[in-house]
Enzyme design. Structure first.
Site, PDB file in Angstrom:
ATOM      1  N   SER A 242       0.844  -1.220   0.000  1.00  0.00           N
ATOM      2  CA  SER A 242       0.000   0.000   0.000  1.00  0.00           C
ATOM      3  C   SER A 242       0.868   1.254   0.000  1.00  0.00           C
ATOM      4  O   SER A 242       0.545   2.243  -0.683  1.00  0.00           O
ATOM      5  CB  SER A 242      -0.961   0.007   1.195  1.00  0.00           C
ATOM      6  OG  SER A 242      -0.274  -0.203   2.398  1.00  0.00           O
ATOM      7  N   HIS A 272      -2.218  -8.786   1.840  1.00  0.00           N
ATOM      8  CA  HIS A 272      -1.867  -7.544   2.549  1.00  0.00           C
ATOM      9  C   HIS A 272      -3.007  -7.226   3.534  1.00  0.00           C
ATOM     10  O   HIS A 272      -3.350  -8.058   4.372  1.00  0.00           O
ATOM     11  CB  HIS A 272      -1.628  -6.451   1.491  1.00  0.00           C
ATOM     12  CG  HIS A 272      -0.997  -5.187   1.988  1.00  0.00           C
ATOM     13  ND1 HIS A 272      -0.384  -5.070   3.212  1.00  0.00           N
ATOM     14  CD2 HIS A 272      -0.893  -3.950   1.423  1.00  0.00           C
ATOM     15  CE1 HIS A 272       0.075  -3.829   3.362  1.00  0.00           C
ATOM     16  NE2 HIS A 272      -0.236  -3.127   2.295  1.00  0.00           N
ATOM     17  N   HIS A 319       5.282 -13.100   7.026  1.00  0.00           N
ATOM     18  CA  HIS A 319       5.555 -11.706   6.644  1.00  0.00           C
ATOM     19  C   HIS A 319       6.719 -11.663   5.667  1.00  0.00           C
ATOM     20  O   HIS A 319       7.629 -12.484   5.740  1.00  0.00           O
ATOM     21  CB  HIS A 319       5.888 -10.848   7.872  1.00  0.00           C
ATOM     22  CG  HIS A 319       5.699  -9.390   7.614  1.00  0.00           C
ATOM     23  ND1 HIS A 319       6.687  -8.608   7.069  1.00  0.00           N
ATOM     24  CD2 HIS A 319       4.616  -8.588   7.786  1.00  0.00           C
ATOM     25  CE1 HIS A 319       6.224  -7.378   6.936  1.00  0.00           C
ATOM     26  NE2 HIS A 319       4.968  -7.331   7.360  1.00  0.00           N
ATOM     27  N   ARG A 328       3.196  -5.138  16.451  1.00  0.00           N
ATOM     28  CA  ARG A 328       1.831  -4.596  16.361  1.00  0.00           C
ATOM     29  C   ARG A 328       0.831  -5.647  16.855  1.00  0.00           C
ATOM     30  O   ARG A 328      -0.186  -5.331  17.455  1.00  0.00           O
ATOM     31  CB  ARG A 328       1.518  -4.178  14.911  1.00  0.00           C
ATOM     32  CG  ARG A 328       2.469  -3.118  14.372  1.00  0.00           C
ATOM     33  CD  ARG A 328       2.274  -2.890  12.888  1.00  0.00           C
ATOM     34  NE  ARG A 328       2.538  -4.094  12.103  1.00  0.00           N
ATOM     35  CZ  ARG A 328       2.324  -4.211  10.804  1.00  0.00           C
ATOM     36  NH1 ARG A 328       1.827  -3.194  10.126  1.00  0.00           N
ATOM     37  NH2 ARG A 328       2.597  -5.333  10.167  1.00  0.00           N
ATOM     38  N   ASP A 374      -2.352  -8.568  11.473  1.00  0.00           N
ATOM     39  CA  ASP A 374      -3.746  -8.899  11.172  1.00  0.00           C
ATOM     40  C   ASP A 374      -4.262 -10.087  11.983  1.00  0.00           C
ATOM     41  O   ASP A 374      -5.469 -10.337  12.011  1.00  0.00           O
ATOM     42  CB  ASP A 374      -3.890  -9.198   9.675  1.00  0.00           C
ATOM     43  CG  ASP A 374      -3.507  -7.992   8.829  1.00  0.00           C
ATOM     44  OD1 ASP A 374      -3.942  -6.884   9.169  1.00  0.00           O
ATOM     45  OD2 ASP A 374      -2.764  -8.154   7.848  1.00  0.00           O
TER      46      ASP A 374
END
Ligand code: HAX
Length: 441
Positions: A242, A272, A319, A328, A374
């Site tokens: 992105s 993604h 990843h 995160r 995610d």
């Protein structure tokens, strides 16, 4: 000139001069050679772009202007009675490079409030779309529709000087970021809440107002979660799809509306940002398939093996750069431990953390078996009543806008050129290999 813009101008002029001097002295210095496996392997690890706002380390995770997420949770200004940072503070840090004061962040909240108007035609256009159109499609189209307001496009048509590109880019970026929560909340309410909309609350900060307009939960805890969520998803250096797409489109001097809309189309891919929806979808299927929301380790293991046998990936794991559990993910886990540790979906997410990595490792090809951002986010959102998982990537997009647009302002200030890497045909690569490997005469 406003205080943020003025500070940015000072920093940008200084770095521009420094970089020019560095290029004229050291421009021919070699940083890295490109390998054939990198050319065929999604350009992994090739150092080929400049991104000022954050940098990713495979083992330590993301650092925003040198600060880890853990440090930022302490150092960034916070709303009253909230332990999580205000996302406005992160935006200031990414743009300027310094942790802002409480006063500076208050100014930014107010500035974004003033800039948050969305053109009427954007709402009208959204109203024409089928209600079941994917929220990311609506989001990307809505961003593009607001391009009619682009200051950059208008000034460029009038004949703006190169040295002022960043100024117009700044105006568009600030306007866009300010209006995204309203647009996103509108999409959510029209798709999932019978088109009943909630007016913004001008007394709230950017993240809390977004939580308020979504209208799923008015508790201070959900507002805290939203501030944390919007902070940690903002930036992940420049090479992710992105960010890179936004950067590439912007390099043609397309304005921020075109660039961000492009970036959002990249975020909408399942490898993604769409992974955040895929994780929850996959867990809910598992619960339905097994007939229990407290599955055993053996049941989960069988379900993972079934997914892999069907030739699918385990969403939320792996990843392209990271080689450790994503900080995160860990930040969201800490939040869940503090606030909602007995939630059944959260407990499954934590169980997956123990079960998935060894199974992926056994495949012998997965470079990073650990969870990414995610893997956790959906379970938190579900808990607070945001159950419509096809909307999750829009939340991600609202946050990501802060990172990619603050970087976009820098790209214009540093006069970054049109991006244009060299491609080769497979035949040309084979020729290079033949020449390199055939015995010298
Ligand atoms: N489940 C099953 N297989 C996986 C896997 C996973 N979670 N992660 C990687 N693999 C496979 C790859 O598909 C690849 O297989 P093939 O060689 O057969 O094609 C092999 O392992 C090597 O892949 P890799 O080098 O480890 O990983 P990549 O850099 O190519 O890809 C991905 C990174 C994130 C795309 C990948 O790990 C993946 O598909 N994960 C699941 C989807 C996901 O969670 N995406 C979100 C990533 C974070 C993000 O961007 N968030 O927005």
């Amino acid at each position: 000139m406003d205080i943020l813009k003025h500070k940015f101008q000072e920093k940008a002029i200084a770095l521009y001069k420094e970089n020019r001097a560095m290029l004229s002295e050291h421009g021919n210095l070699e940083v890295d050679k490109v390998l054939i496996r990198q050319m065929f392997g999604g350009m992994r690890g090739i150092k080929s772009m400049i991104w000022e706002t954050s940098e990713l380390d495979a083992y330590e995770g993301i650092r925003f202007r040198g600060y880890s997420i853990r440090q930022l949770r302490k150092a960034l200004p916070k709303a009253k009675n909230c332990k999580e940072p205000l996302p406005e503070g992160l935006f200031w840090l990414m743009l300027i490079g310094d942790i802002p004061t409480d006063r500076e962040v208050k100014w930014l909240t107010e500035d974004w409030r003033k800039r948050s108007t969305v053109p009427d035609h954007t709402f009208k256009m959204l109203d024409c779309f089928p209600a079941d159109m994917h929220p990311m499609t609506q989001f990307s189209a809505a961003i593009l529709s607001m391009q009619t307001d682009s200051v950059f496009a208008k000034r460029y048509a009038e004949g703006i000087s190169k040295k002022d590109h960043w100024d117009a880019y700044y105006e568009d970026s600030m306007n866009l970021i300010a209006s995204l929560p309203r647009v996103a909340a509108y999409i959510y309410r029209r798709s999932f809440k019978k088109n009943k909309h909630i007016e913004p609350d001008p007394t709230l900060d950017w993240g809390a107002n977004f939580a308020h307009m979504l209208g799923v939960n008015e508790s201070p805890d959900f507002m805290s979660l939203m501030r944390l969520y919007l902070t940690i998803h903002a930036d992940h250096e420049g090479g992710n799809a992105s960010a890179h797409t936004t950067h590439l489109v912007g390099s043609t001097l397309s304005d921020p509306y075109y660039s961000l809309s492009g970036g959002m189309n990249a975020l909408a891919g399942p490898l993604h940002g769409l992974a955040t929806q895929e994780v929850v979808k996959w867990i809910l299927h598992m619960i339905e398939d097994l007939g229990t929301n407290t599955p055993s380790t053996d049941q989960i293991t069988d379900y993972i093996n079934k997914t892999l046998a069907e030739g699918k990936v385990i969403p939320g794991y792996g990843h392209a750069v990271l080689r450790q559990p994503d900080p995160r993910y860990m930040a969201q886990r800490v939040f869940a431990e503090d606030y909602i540790k007995n939630d059944p979906i959260v407990k499954i997410v934590w169980k997956l953390f123990d079960i998935v990595p060894p199974l992926l490792q056994d495949l012998g090809k997965v470079k990073n078996p650990w969870p990414n951002v995610d893997a956790h986010s959906g379970s938190l959102l579900m808990h607070y009543g945001l159950e419509d998982f096809s909307f999750y990537t829009v939340l991600f997009g609202v946050s990501r806008a802060m990172g990619v647009l603050s970087s976009g302002i820098w790209s214009r200030a540093l006069n970054m050129p049109l991006e244009r890497p060299k491609s080769l045909t497979s035949k040309a690569v084979k020729k290079i290999i033949t020449e390199a490997t055939s015995p010298k005469k």
